[in-house]
Design an enzyme around this catalytic site. Structure first.
Site, short mmCIF file in Angstrom:
data_model
loop_
_atom_site.label_atom_id
_atom_site.label_comp_id
_atom_site.label_asym_id
_atom_site.label_seq_id
_atom_site.Cartn_x
_atom_site.Cartn_y
_atom_site.Cartn_z
N PRO A 2 0.74 -1.39 0.00
CA PRO A 2 0.13 -0.08 0.08
C PRO A 2 0.71 0.88 0.16
O PRO A 2 1.71 1.66 0.85
CB PRO A 2 -0.76 -0.28 1.23
N GLU A 3 0.40 1.90 -0.98
CA GLU A 3 1.15 3.46 -0.86
C GLU A 3 0.00 4.29 -0.40
O GLU A 3 -1.07 3.85 -0.06
CB GLU A 3 1.72 3.71 -2.38
#
Length: 278
Positions: A2-3
């Site tokens: 996840p960014e």
DNA sequence: AGTTAAACCTGGTTGC
DNA sequence: TGCAACCAGGTTTAAC
């Protein structure tokens, strides 16, 4: 995984559904990056407040009820492979389900095969240990206080390759390996270009590209490479329109030249040598 | 002081 | 088919 877009998609999925819920139990699985830092049973009875995001961290505030034994909140990070699900009827935890926040409005469950993620209790966002973890973060990408001028000034302070500086998050938070590559492509900047050699106009273009890339990913529900899903189990769709990320040896959609893969900071960087200039 | 390597951990994919 | 090698969205901590 996840960014920033994936974390924000997650935040939006749990914020309203959990608001005002009362914690009834906490279940811990295998150890995550750090210990929880408080007695899990002490969280029972506390009330969930508005969920915030800072960089790639989520903050779940917990307000003590009558028994003020433990108030504060949970600082959560999804690491590389984590995702959160909000479950009305949680099935028995699987081998990678390492944290459950059981509440009167559903169970918030962290699934994280690699366990680089974290759930850490803190008395407040500006108290240890949360404050220490957030201390080194640069400005939020959509903070109006982040201007082309201040961004350029931040880039001037580093000699490392611009890709490395973006990943470090000191100039702007949120762009991880996928979106850093994509933003540099969109801005036409070579990933190995020294940060302090970027001109004012190019810095402005890069900031706009970071913002546009993150905003577009947010619209598409993030990127799902293998295992990211939102709190309802839905995949993101950004990866299907990535211009360079994961496209080594494929033709650039803009000029047709082969997209290259190099390694920077032990991470893959994808770029088009024709479209992205030093 | 700034930059880079090592470390954390599991699983999927690739290639011999 | 089996198995080793490599790859994966992050970030702290240690070492140049």
């Amino acid at each position: 995984m996840p960014e920033l877009p994936e974390v924000e998609v997650t935040r939006r999925g749990i914020d309203l559904p959990l608001r005002g819920a009362q914690v009834t139990a906490v279940r811990l699985g295998k150890p995550l990056r750090w210990p929880l830092g408080c007695d899990p049973s002490a969280l029972a009875g506390q009330q969930v407040g508005p969920v915030l995001r800072r960089g790639k961290y989520l903050w779940v505030p917990l307000a003590a009820g009558s028994s003020a034994a433990c108030s504060g909140g949970l600082l959560m990070h999804l690491g590389m492979s984590g995702s959160l699900a909000l479950l009305a009827q949680p099935p028995a935890p699987g081998p990678h389900d390492h944290f459950d926040l059981v509440t009167t409005q559903g169970t918030l469950r962290l699934n994280d095969p690699r366990r680089f993620g974290a759930v850490v209790w803190s008395a407040a966002l500006d108290a240890a240990p949360a404050a220490g973890l957030l201390a080194r973060l640069g400005p939020e990408p959509f903070d109006p206080a982040l201007t082309p001028l201040s961004f350029h000034a931040a880039l001037q302070r580093h000699r490392a390759p611009i890709k490395s500086v973006l990943l470090a998050g000191g100039a702007v938070v949120g762009a991880g390996n996928i979106y850093a590559c994509e933003a540099l492509f969109q801005a036409g900047i070579h990933p190995a270009l020294r940060s302090d050699r970027i001109s004012r106009p190019r810095a402005e273009r890069l900031l706009a590209a970071v913002r546009a890339t993150l905003a577009r990913a947010l619209d598409l529900g993030g990127s799902t490479l293998r295992d990211f899903s939102d709190v309802h189990g839905m995949s993101g769709a950004f990866q299907t329109e990535a211009a360079v990320y994961g496209r080594a040896r494929q033709p650039c959609g803009r000029c047709g030249a082969d997209i290259r893969r190099i390694v920077q900071l032990q991470r893959s960087t994808y770029y088009c040598a024709h479209c992205q200039k030093r």
